[in-house]
Design a protein around this motif. Structure first.
Motif, mmCIF file in Angstrom:
data_model
loop_
_atom_site.group_PDB
_atom_site.id
_atom_site.type_symbol
_atom_site.label_atom_id
_atom_site.label_comp_id
_atom_site.label_asym_id
_atom_site.label_seq_id
_atom_site.Cartn_x
_atom_site.Cartn_y
_atom_site.Cartn_z
ATOM 1 N N LEU A 16 -5.263 17.188 -41.131
ATOM 2 C CA LEU A 16 -4.084 17.005 -40.160
ATOM 3 C C LEU A 16 -3.330 18.217 -39.996
ATOM 4 N N TYR A 18 -0.039 20.158 -39.280
ATOM 5 C CA TYR A 18 1.224 19.775 -38.923
ATOM 6 C C TYR A 18 2.501 20.693 -39.083
ATOM 7 N N LEU A 22 7.259 17.473 -38.234
ATOM 8 C CA LEU A 22 6.088 16.564 -38.278
ATOM 9 C C LEU A 22 5.537 16.505 -36.858
ATOM 10 N N ASP A 23 5.481 17.561 -36.397
ATOM 11 C CA ASP A 23 4.541 17.691 -35.180
ATOM 12 C C ASP A 23 2.827 17.900 -35.385
ATOM 13 N N VAL A 24 2.177 17.323 -34.764
ATOM 14 C CA VAL A 24 0.833 17.490 -35.348
ATOM 15 C C VAL A 24 -0.015 17.918 -34.173
ATOM 16 N N SER A 38 -7.606 15.459 -34.409
ATOM 17 C CA SER A 38 -7.412 16.351 -35.547
ATOM 18 C C SER A 38 -8.693 17.259 -35.727
ATOM 19 N N TRP A 129 0.711 19.987 -29.125
ATOM 20 C CA TRP A 129 1.717 19.435 -30.425
ATOM 21 C C TRP A 129 2.380 18.363 -29.945
ATOM 22 N N TYR A 132 4.505 13.133 -34.459
ATOM 23 C CA TYR A 132 3.290 12.385 -35.504
ATOM 24 C C TYR A 132 3.198 10.816 -34.806
ATOM 25 N N ALA A 135 1.201 11.544 -31.438
ATOM 26 C CA ALA A 135 -0.188 11.958 -32.144
ATOM 27 C C ALA A 135 -0.873 10.783 -32.414
ATOM 28 N N CYS A 148 -2.273 10.301 -38.980
ATOM 29 C CA CYS A 148 -0.954 10.757 -38.528
ATOM 30 C C CYS A 148 0.323 9.687 -39.037
ATOM 31 N N LEU A 151 1.791 10.682 -42.377
ATOM 32 C CA LEU A 151 2.113 11.815 -42.475
ATOM 33 C C LEU A 151 3.508 12.147 -43.371
#
Length: 161
Positions: A16, A18, A22-24, A38, A129, A132, A135, A148, A151
């Motif tokens: 993962l 990130y 906390l953008d994944v 991911s 992006w 989370y 995502a 996710c 996270l």
């Protein structure tokens, strides 16, 4: 001349990637256009460690270097979690005929916002992006969605350790 069939090892990683917000990072599979995921990938050899697999797969799939000596080497963290799941029928042919389950080892890789992503067009066609929660909702794989959702817990644990 003999054709050898290379079978996948049923031990893989899910990484993962990130940001501190906390953008994944999710990438879209070339062989399954509605599958956002991911970074994932199987060990190349039985002796390859999960960490080596994670570093290799992140570089192959995104162009992001988190190997030893790189600026991100200390940002790759083993979450010490594994998922064991049934291999999807559409990909079962890649494994030995008696193999039906895969063990997936989870890692997190923290990068700065705006980290360049270079996809391998053979494997992935697009990236995005997402926060989370979005995502998690976009992931095809339940284990990826769960990663996710975990996270914030793993980020908080790193801050307090």
């Amino acid at each position: 001349f003999f054709m050898t069939t290379i079978v996948k090892i049923p031990e893989s990683v899910l990484v993962l990637i990130y940001t501190s917000a906390l953008d994944v990072l999710l990438i879209k599979r070339a062989d399954a256009p509605d599958f956002w995921q991911s970074v994932t990938g199987s060990k190349d050899t039985p002796t390859e460690t999960f960490k080596q697999t994670a570093v290799r797969e992140v570089f192959e799939e995104t162009g992001i270097d988190c190997g030893a000596g790189s600026a991100l080497a200390q940002c790759l963290h083993d979450w010490r979690l594994e998922n064991v799941y049934d291999i999807y029928p559409r990909w079962r042919h890649r494994y030995a005929t008696d193999v039906t389950r895969n063990t997936e080892h989870l890692f997190g890789l923290k990068v700065t916002a705006g980290t360049p992503v270079r996809l391998s067009p053979r494997e992935h066609t697009a990236y995005q992006w997402l926060p989370y929660l979005e995502a998690a909702a976009a992931c095809f794989s339940p284990s990826n969605a769960e990663a996710c959702l975990l996270l914030p817990k793993f980020v908080a644990a790193r801050v307090h350790s």
